[in-house]
Structure formats: C-alpha cells, structure tokens
Design an enzyme around this catalytic site. Structure first.
Site, PDB file in Angstrom:
ATOM      1  N   ASP A  35      -7.683  -7.975  -8.680  1.00 19.44           N
ATOM      2  CA  ASP A  35      -7.493  -8.639  -7.402  1.00 19.44           C
ATOM      3  C   ASP A  35      -7.339 -10.125  -7.707  1.00 19.44           C
ATOM      4  O   ASP A  35      -7.348 -10.518  -8.878  1.00 19.44           O
ATOM      5  CB  ASP A  35      -8.684  -8.369  -6.470  1.00 19.44           C
ATOM      6  CG  ASP A  35      -8.285  -8.349  -5.003  1.00 19.44           C
ATOM      7  OD1 ASP A  35      -7.524  -9.248  -4.571  1.00 19.44           O
ATOM      8  OD2 ASP A  35      -8.725  -7.449  -4.280  1.00 19.44           O
ATOM      9  N   ASP A  54      -2.705 -12.173  -9.761  1.00 24.88           N
ATOM     10  CA  ASP A  54      -1.831 -12.566  -8.659  1.00 24.88           C
ATOM     11  C   ASP A  54      -0.571 -11.739  -8.832  1.00 24.88           C
ATOM     12  O   ASP A  54       0.204 -11.961  -9.761  1.00 24.88           O
ATOM     13  CB  ASP A  54      -1.528 -14.056  -8.739  1.00 24.88           C
ATOM     14  CG  ASP A  54      -0.523 -14.525  -7.700  1.00 24.88           C
ATOM     15  OD1 ASP A  54       0.072 -13.683  -6.984  1.00 24.88           O
ATOM     16  OD2 ASP A  54      -0.306 -15.743  -7.610  1.00 24.88           O
ATOM     17  N   VAL A  55      -0.366 -10.747  -7.960  1.00 22.95           N
ATOM     18  CA  VAL A  55       0.744  -9.806  -8.121  1.00 22.95           C
ATOM     19  C   VAL A  55       2.108 -10.462  -7.979  1.00 22.95           C
ATOM     20  O   VAL A  55       3.124  -9.850  -8.310  1.00 22.95           O
ATOM     21  CB  VAL A  55       0.629  -8.599  -7.156  1.00 22.95           C
ATOM     22  CG1 VAL A  55      -0.629  -7.798  -7.454  1.00 22.95           C
ATOM     23  CG2 VAL A  55       0.709  -9.024  -5.706  1.00 22.95           C
ATOM     24  N   ASN A  82      -1.466  -1.444  -4.624  1.00 19.38           N
ATOM     25  CA  ASN A  82      -2.186  -1.472  -3.359  1.00 19.38           C
ATOM     26  C   ASN A  82      -2.240  -2.861  -2.734  1.00 19.38           C
ATOM     27  O   ASN A  82      -2.322  -2.973  -1.516  1.00 19.38           O
ATOM     28  CB  ASN A  82      -3.611  -0.949  -3.573  1.00 19.38           C
ATOM     29  CG  ASN A  82      -4.479  -1.167  -2.356  1.00 19.38           C
ATOM     30  OD1 ASN A  82      -4.296  -0.540  -1.329  1.00 19.38           O
ATOM     31  ND2 ASN A  82      -5.416  -2.105  -2.463  1.00 19.38           N
ATOM     32  N   SER A 134       3.074   2.275   4.424  1.00 18.09           N
ATOM     33  CA  SER A 134       2.410   2.175   5.715  1.00 18.09           C
ATOM     34  C   SER A 134       3.205   2.994   6.708  1.00 18.09           C
ATOM     35  O   SER A 134       4.409   3.177   6.554  1.00 18.09           O
ATOM     36  CB  SER A 134       2.371   0.714   6.172  1.00 18.09           C
ATOM     37  OG  SER A 134       2.003   0.612   7.530  1.00 18.09           O
ATOM     38  N   SER A 136       4.062   1.793   9.204  1.00 17.53           N
ATOM     39  CA  SER A 136       5.016   0.781   9.665  1.00 17.53           C
ATOM     40  C   SER A 136       6.329   0.825   8.913  1.00 17.53           C
ATOM     41  O   SER A 136       7.262   0.103   9.254  1.00 17.53           O
ATOM     42  CB  SER A 136       4.402  -0.618   9.538  1.00 17.53           C
ATOM     43  OG  SER A 136       3.326  -0.762  10.431  1.00 17.53           O
ATOM     44  N   TYR A 147       5.732  -7.600   8.497  1.00 21.94           N
ATOM     45  CA  TYR A 147       4.962  -6.594   7.758  1.00 21.94           C
ATOM     46  C   TYR A 147       5.756  -5.293   7.677  1.00 21.94           C
ATOM     47  O   TYR A 147       5.894  -4.695   6.608  1.00 21.94           O
ATOM     48  CB  TYR A 147       3.614  -6.363   8.431  1.00 21.94           C
ATOM     49  CG  TYR A 147       2.796  -5.280   7.767  1.00 21.94           C
ATOM     50  CD1 TYR A 147       2.107  -5.535   6.591  1.00 21.94           C
ATOM     51  CD2 TYR A 147       2.716  -4.003   8.318  1.00 21.94           C
ATOM     52  CE1 TYR A 147       1.357  -4.542   5.967  1.00 21.94           C
ATOM     53  CE2 TYR A 147       1.971  -3.012   7.706  1.00 21.94           C
ATOM     54  CZ  TYR A 147       1.294  -3.288   6.537  1.00 21.94           C
ATOM     55  OH  TYR A 147       0.560  -2.305   5.917  1.00 21.94           O
ATOM     56  N   LYS A 151       7.202  -3.173   4.377  1.00 20.39           N
ATOM     57  CA  LYS A 151       6.853  -1.784   4.076  1.00 20.39           C
ATOM     58  C   LYS A 151       8.089  -0.882   4.056  1.00 20.39           C
ATOM     59  O   LYS A 151       8.138   0.090   3.306  1.00 20.39           O
ATOM     60  CB  LYS A 151       5.777  -1.276   5.032  1.00 20.39           C
ATOM     61  CG  LYS A 151       4.438  -2.002   4.834  1.00 20.39           C
ATOM     62  CD  LYS A 151       3.981  -1.926   3.375  1.00 20.39           C
ATOM     63  CE  LYS A 151       2.667  -2.638   3.135  1.00 20.39           C
ATOM     64  NZ  LYS A 151       2.135  -2.399   1.787  1.00 20.39           N
ATOM     65  N   VAL A 180      -6.203   0.546   8.913  1.00 22.75           N
ATOM     66  CA  VAL A 180      -7.402   0.717   8.108  1.00 22.75           C
ATOM     67  C   VAL A 180      -8.426  -0.318   8.559  1.00 22.75           C
ATOM     68  O   VAL A 180      -8.117  -1.471   8.688  1.00 22.75           O
ATOM     69  CB  VAL A 180      -7.095   0.532   6.607  1.00 22.75           C
ATOM     70  CG1 VAL A 180      -8.358   0.664   5.788  1.00 22.75           C
ATOM     71  CG2 VAL A 180      -6.061   1.561   6.178  1.00 22.75           C
TER      72      VAL A 180
END
Length: 180
Positions: A35, A54-55, A82, A134, A136, A147, A151, A180
């Site tokens: 993370d 940091d992705v 994730n 998601s 979404s 968002y 997705k 969630v």
C-alpha cells in the site's frame, strides 16, 4: 524449488485488499501486501512481505516485485490489482486533480502492475491476475462518472489481456463488487 505459492496484493492496508491478503496468508501463500505505507497489520508475520508501493510509479512496481520474488525464486503466482480511489460527487463539482488521481491509480496502476508483473507471472505454473473492477463497469452512475470510466477501462484491460496472455498460460480476470 519453491515452498509456497506467491501473491502480490495492492491496496492491502485496509478493506478488500487487507481481507484478500489475510485470506491468502491463511491459505499458505507468501503474500506481498503493499500500500502507500507498509501494512501495519502484517508486522511480524513471516508469511507476509509488506512495503510501500505507489501503483502509479513503474519503478516502485519493479522494486516491490523484486523484493517479493526474491523469496519465491523469481515467480509470482497471483497478482491482485486492488488499489483504487473513489469519489462520489456531481461531475461538475469535482476537479481536474480528482479526475487525474482516479485515472492514475485506477487505470495506470492496473496497467503498470500487469506490465511489471508479466515476467514473474510467466514463470509460474498456473498464474492469475485478478483486477478489482466494480459494478460501475457495467453501468454508469450519477456522481461517479470518472470512477465509472476508470472501471470500464479496467474491464477492457482485463478482457484484452486475458485473450492476449492466454498463450502464456496467464489467466486474467476481474471481480465486480458493489459498494463496500
């Protein structure tokens, strides 16, 4: 010869990521729980390698994968993309900066993770990538336009890489949770 399978989970500091990382550890995997800050819940657990990731930074991906796979003979069995951001507000009340952050983490983070992990996945017997999508990604939703767009992108990345990487034996799939 490797003793246990290996998984890397992003966004493992809390929520779905933490629960996923814990479940893999309980199932006997060597878990890379990453993370923005090392995962405090994993301190002292020798089944878990934790660190900052940091992705949105390709070099950070390379470092995390090198650290984790040093303990698994250069193999990664599962990648769980994730890490993600969400804001819910009317589109015109948000900012360019918020939109950019969502695209960077939710889309680029998945792209960078898949690209960086590919050689380690290809070395595994039955590798899998799990991208957190998601609901979404099925339908747009008011106050979540950016968002939802990210997705939809993750859905496209997932479907395309599943086809493209099938020849290398890498399964790419997604999960589509509601709120969630």
């Amino acid at each position: 010869m490797r003793a246990v399978p290996t998984v890397l989970v992003t966004g493992a500091g809390r929520g779905i990521g933490e629960a996923t990382a814990r479940r893999f550890a309980e199932a006997g995997y060597l878990v890379g729980a990453y993370d923005l800050q090392p995962c405090a819940w994993a301190e002292g657990d020798d089944r878990v390698v934790t660190g900052a990731l940091d992705v949105t930074d390709p070099a950070a991906w390379q470092a995390a994968l090198a650290e984790l796979t040093a303990r698994s003979a250069g193999v990664l069995d599962v990648l769980v993309n994730n890490a993600g951001l969400l804001y819910g507000t009317p589109f015109m009340e948000a900012s360019y900066e918020q939109d950019s952050a969502l695209v960077d983490v939710n889309v680029k983070g998945v792209l960078y993770g898949c690209r960086a992990a590919f050689p380690y996945l290809r070395a595994a017997t039955a590798p899998t990538v799990v991208n957190l999508c998601s609901a979404s990604a099925i339908y747009g939703q008011a106050e979540m336009a950016t968002y939802s767009a990210t997705k939809f992108a993750v859905r496209g990345i997932t479907e395309a890489l599943d086809l493209e990487w099938a020849g290398d034996g890498i399964r790419v799939c997604s999960v589509w949770p509601l709120y969630v």
